[in-house]
Design a protein around this motif. Structure first.
Motif, short mmCIF file in Angstrom:
data_model
loop_
_atom_site.label_atom_id
_atom_site.label_comp_id
_atom_site.label_asym_id
_atom_site.label_seq_id
_atom_site.Cartn_x
_atom_site.Cartn_y
_atom_site.Cartn_z
N ALA A 34 29.74 -14.96 -54.12
CA ALA A 34 30.63 -16.10 -54.37
C ALA A 34 30.30 -17.18 -53.35
CB ALA A 34 32.09 -15.67 -54.25
N CYS A 57 32.65 -20.73 -55.90
CA CYS A 57 34.02 -20.51 -55.43
C CYS A 57 34.34 -21.63 -54.45
CB CYS A 57 34.14 -19.14 -54.76
SG CYS A 57 35.81 -18.80 -54.14
N GLU A 62 39.41 -21.81 -56.72
CA GLU A 62 39.51 -20.61 -55.88
C GLU A 62 40.45 -19.56 -56.45
OE1 GLU A 62 40.32 -19.51 -51.18
OE2 GLU A 62 40.13 -21.60 -51.79
N VAL A 65 38.89 -17.98 -59.57
CA VAL A 65 37.76 -17.12 -59.21
C VAL A 65 38.23 -15.84 -58.54
CG1 VAL A 65 35.70 -16.93 -57.75
CG2 VAL A 65 36.09 -18.99 -59.11
N LEU A 81 31.11 -13.16 -50.00
CA LEU A 81 31.62 -14.52 -50.02
C LEU A 81 30.91 -15.32 -48.93
CD1 LEU A 81 33.79 -16.61 -51.01
CD2 LEU A 81 35.24 -15.76 -49.15
N VAL A 97 41.12 -16.29 -51.71
CA VAL A 97 40.38 -15.14 -52.22
C VAL A 97 40.64 -13.92 -51.35
CG1 VAL A 97 38.08 -14.16 -52.59
CG2 VAL A 97 38.57 -16.50 -53.32
#
Length: 279
Positions: A34, A57, A62, A65, A81, A97
């Motif tokens: 991401a 992302c 956000e 996702v 990430l 996230v």
């Protein structure tokens, strides 16, 4: 099946040789990455021959996702990430996230690496035992001054990120609020070819940056020396007075002094005497 996990992976802020081996291994082995900007990060992936699929992302998608990533985790996938550069979530998207993934019961693992504010602090020569990261200052002058006024008496080193087109305006605001003698450090383009780390009283820094257009380009970290520590018995600082006035207006002088003392650490008698003297 591998353990479902979300890795928070730091990437270089400039020099690609700062990519840590563990980060490389994870980016090559996870099921999906991401990325804040897939087009930007694709150059990093190409450099290290990483072919892992990426999804975007960023601030605008956000929460949506996060739901997709959690579904992938439920299927046993592993996810990394990353931000455009440096450590994710430091003035970058991603905390929603992380929060949702943790709330869903999945493991979140940090993979440390480059971080611009930490690199700048280490090389600044300013005290590093206590520091406050303030992120970006407001774009408008009134908001910028208001934010700075809140920390004018803060004794810890202050750290800001700043954009090139606002650097002169922000330095000018710091000079106006903190005084022209307050030391600042400008750390620009860290780890890159034209890296600059310069310390000056802020009034001199304004003039130096204004006279050199090159210092108004690239990624910038500003560090401000904290205010001198007040000796006991000295005047109340601006933040203490702000809190005291608000509380006294709501609950009266005596109770306001008691509550403000709990919030600020000042002695309640000193606060109460100030209120009486300034009515």
């Amino acid at each position: 099946m591998s353990e479902a996990v979300l890795y928070i992976v730091a990437t270089p802020i400039g020099n690609l040789d700062d990519m840590v081996p563990r980060a490389l291994k994870i980016l090559q082995s996870v099921d999906v990455i991401a990325a804040e900007d897939t087009r930007h990060s694709s150059r990093l992936m190409q450099h290290f021959s990483i072919t892992t699929p990426m999804i975007a992302c960023h601030d605008h998608n956000e929460e949506y996702v996060a739901e997709k990533l959690i579904e992938k985790l439920r299927q046993g996938e592993q996810i990394a990430l990353i931000s455009d550069a440096g450590t994710p979530l430091i003035s970058d998207p991603g905390y929603r996230v992380v929060t949702q993934v943790r709330d869903a019961g999945f493991k979140v693992v940090p993979v440390p690496g480059a971080c611009a504010m930490v690199a700048a602090l280490c090389a600044s020569g300013l005290p590093s035992d206590r520091f406050i990261f303030e992120g970006f200052l407001p774009a408008k002058e009134s908001g910028r001054r208001q934010r700075l006024q809140r920390v004018v008496d803060e004794t810890a080193t202050l750290i800001y990120y700043e954009s090139p087109h606002r650097i002169v305006a922000s330095l000018s605001s710091i000079a106006e609020v903190f005084g022209g003698d307050r030391e600042v450090v400008l750390a620009r383009e860290l780890t890159k070819t034209f890296e600059t780390i310069k310390a000056l009283p802020v009034a001199e820094m304004v003039a130096w940056v204004e006279s050199d257009r090159n210092q108004q380009k690239g990624e910038i970290v500003l560090l401000v020396r904290g205010a001198p520590k007040r000796e006991q018995g000295e005047a109340l600082d601006a933040e203490t007075l702000r809190v005291l006035k608000i509380l006294a207006a709501e609950v009266g002088d005596k109770q306001g002094a008691v509550l403000a003392a709990k919030v600020t650490g000042e002695k309640k008698n000193k606060l109460y005497k100030w209120l009486i003297a300034n009515q």
